[in-house]
Design a protein around this motif. Sequence first.
Motif, PDB file in Angstrom:
ATOM      1  N   ALA A  17       0.824  -1.205   0.000  1.00  0.00           N
ATOM      2  CA  ALA A  17       0.000   0.000   0.000  1.00  0.00           C
ATOM      3  C   ALA A  17       0.860   1.257   0.000  1.00  0.00           C
ATOM      4  O   ALA A  17       0.440   2.304  -0.471  1.00  0.00           O
ATOM      5  CB  ALA A  17      -0.917   0.002   1.217  1.00  0.00           C
ATOM      6  N   GLY A  18       2.047   1.151   0.584  1.00  0.00           N
ATOM      7  CA  GLY A  18       2.940   2.298   0.635  1.00  0.00           C
ATOM      8  C   GLY A  18       2.579   3.299   1.722  1.00  0.00           C
ATOM      9  O   GLY A  18       2.957   4.458   1.657  1.00  0.00           O
ATOM     10  N   CYS A  19       1.832   2.839   2.728  1.00  0.00           N
ATOM     11  CA  CYS A  19       1.441   3.723   3.818  1.00  0.00           C
ATOM     12  C   CYS A  19       1.128   2.893   5.066  1.00  0.00           C
ATOM     13  O   CYS A  19       1.178   1.667   5.036  1.00  0.00           O
ATOM     14  CB  CYS A  19       0.226   4.561   3.429  1.00  0.00           C
ATOM     15  SG  CYS A  19      -1.249   3.587   3.093  1.00  0.00           S
ATOM     16  N   LYS A  20       0.811   3.570   6.137  1.00  0.00           N
ATOM     17  CA  LYS A  20       0.436   2.897   7.376  1.00  0.00           C
ATOM     18  C   LYS A  20      -1.027   2.478   7.274  1.00  0.00           C
ATOM     19  O   LYS A  20      -1.884   3.281   6.904  1.00  0.00           O
ATOM     20  CB  LYS A  20       0.643   3.831   8.562  1.00  0.00           C
ATOM     21  CG  LYS A  20       0.522   3.165   9.895  1.00  0.00           C
ATOM     22  CD  LYS A  20       0.911   4.117  11.003  1.00  0.00           C
ATOM     23  CE  LYS A  20       0.854   3.415  12.336  1.00  0.00           C
ATOM     24  NZ  LYS A  20       1.251   4.316  13.418  1.00  0.00           N
ATOM     25  N   VAL A  21      -1.314   1.211   7.602  1.00  0.00           N
ATOM     26  CA  VAL A  21      -2.674   0.687   7.522  1.00  0.00           C
ATOM     27  C   VAL A  21      -3.111   0.165   8.888  1.00  0.00           C
ATOM     28  O   VAL A  21      -2.277  -0.176   9.723  1.00  0.00           O
ATOM     29  CB  VAL A  21      -2.796  -0.439   6.463  1.00  0.00           C
ATOM     30  CG1 VAL A  21      -2.469   0.083   5.087  1.00  0.00           C
ATOM     31  CG2 VAL A  21      -1.918  -1.615   6.813  1.00  0.00           C
ATOM     32  N   SER A  22      -4.406   0.095   9.093  1.00  0.00           N
ATOM     33  CA  SER A  22      -4.971  -0.469  10.323  1.00  0.00           C
ATOM     34  C   SER A  22      -5.589  -1.817  10.008  1.00  0.00           C
ATOM     35  O   SER A  22      -6.377  -1.941   9.072  1.00  0.00           O
ATOM     36  CB  SER A  22      -6.040   0.452  10.894  1.00  0.00           C
ATOM     37  OG  SER A  22      -5.481   1.662  11.300  1.00  0.00           O
ATOM     38  N   LEU A  23      -5.213  -2.820  10.785  1.00  0.00           N
ATOM     39  CA  LEU A  23      -5.781  -4.149  10.634  1.00  0.00           C
ATOM     40  C   LEU A  23      -6.909  -4.279  11.649  1.00  0.00           C
ATOM     41  O   LEU A  23      -6.731  -3.984  12.828  1.00  0.00           O
ATOM     42  CB  LEU A  23      -4.701  -5.196  10.857  1.00  0.00           C
ATOM     43  CG  LEU A  23      -3.460  -5.020   9.985  1.00  0.00           C
ATOM     44  CD1 LEU A  23      -2.420  -6.057  10.340  1.00  0.00           C
ATOM     45  CD2 LEU A  23      -3.811  -5.085   8.521  1.00  0.00           C
ATOM     46  N   GLU A  24      -8.086  -4.695  11.181  1.00  0.00           N
ATOM     47  CA  GLU A  24      -9.289  -4.719  12.012  1.00  0.00           C
ATOM     48  C   GLU A  24      -9.925  -6.097  12.027  1.00  0.00           C
ATOM     49  O   GLU A  24      -9.828  -6.848  11.062  1.00  0.00           O
ATOM     50  CB  GLU A  24     -10.297  -3.695  11.493  1.00  0.00           C
ATOM     51  CG  GLU A  24      -9.738  -2.293  11.444  1.00  0.00           C
ATOM     52  CD  GLU A  24     -10.650  -1.330  10.715  1.00  0.00           C
ATOM     53  OE1 GLU A  24     -11.505  -1.763   9.923  1.00  0.00           O
ATOM     54  OE2 GLU A  24     -10.493  -0.112  10.937  1.00  0.00           O
ATOM     55  N   ALA A  25     -10.590  -6.416  13.135  1.00  0.00           N
ATOM     56  CA  ALA A  25     -11.310  -7.678  13.280  1.00  0.00           C
ATOM     57  C   ALA A  25     -12.790  -7.376  13.521  1.00  0.00           C
ATOM     58  O   ALA A  25     -13.125  -6.472  14.286  1.00  0.00           O
ATOM     59  CB  ALA A  25     -10.758  -8.484  14.441  1.00  0.00           C
ATOM     60  N   HIS A  26     -13.644  -8.127  12.855  1.00  0.00           N
ATOM     61  CA  HIS A  26     -15.088  -8.005  13.067  1.00  0.00           C
ATOM     62  C   HIS A  26     -15.440  -8.901  14.252  1.00  0.00           C
ATOM     63  O   HIS A  26     -15.338 -10.119  14.165  1.00  0.00           O
ATOM     64  CB  HIS A  26     -15.830  -8.436  11.807  1.00  0.00           C
ATOM     65  CG  HIS A  26     -17.299  -8.212  11.879  1.00  0.00           C
ATOM     66  ND1 HIS A  26     -18.159  -8.857  11.039  1.00  0.00           N
ATOM     67  CD2 HIS A  26     -18.065  -7.428  12.665  1.00  0.00           C
ATOM     68  CE1 HIS A  26     -19.399  -8.485  11.314  1.00  0.00           C
ATOM     69  NE2 HIS A  26     -19.353  -7.623  12.297  1.00  0.00           N
ATOM     70  N   MET A  27     -15.827  -8.292  15.362  1.00  0.00           N
ATOM     71  CA  MET A  27     -16.082  -9.022  16.602  1.00  0.00           C
ATOM     72  C   MET A  27     -17.577  -9.018  16.927  1.00  0.00           C
ATOM     73  O   MET A  27     -18.257  -8.012  16.713  1.00  0.00           O
ATOM     74  CB  MET A  27     -15.322  -8.391  17.761  1.00  0.00           C
ATOM     75  CG  MET A  27     -13.824  -8.324  17.561  1.00  0.00           C
ATOM     76  SD  MET A  27     -13.023  -9.912  17.499  1.00  0.00           S
ATOM     77  CE  MET A  27     -13.126 -10.404  19.196  1.00  0.00           C
ATOM     78  N   VAL A  28     -18.045 -10.144  17.444  1.00  0.00           N
ATOM     79  CA  VAL A  28     -19.416 -10.251  17.952  1.00  0.00           C
ATOM     80  C   VAL A  28     -19.299 -10.429  19.461  1.00  0.00           C
ATOM     81  O   VAL A  28     -18.719 -11.411  19.939  1.00  0.00           O
ATOM     82  CB  VAL A  28     -20.164 -11.436  17.317  1.00  0.00           C
ATOM     83  CG1 VAL A  28     -21.557 -11.563  17.914  1.00  0.00           C
ATOM     84  CG2 VAL A  28     -20.231 -11.279  15.811  1.00  0.00           C
TER      85      VAL A  28
END
Length: 74
Positions: A17-28
């Motif tokens: 991506a060439g940038c800082k990314v956020s990794l996210e989880a879909h939580m229930v």
Amino acid sequence: MAYEAWVKIKSRYCDRAGCKVSLEAHMVFPASWMPETPPRRVGLRCNHGMICNEKEQTACRWSGTNPAYDPFLE
């Protein structure tokens, strides 16, 4: 009543991506009358995934296009 939310797991610099990314989880999360039940992870995503999917190169498992490649394994 149970509720769902996208929770930020970590932030990383992504070479593709060439940038800082956020990794996210879909939580229930469980209902209030079942507090001993642990939350469940039902999905993963990257906040930059849609932009990576528009490129000609296949991305990674976090964008949903290449489950065999995870650039953030430690």
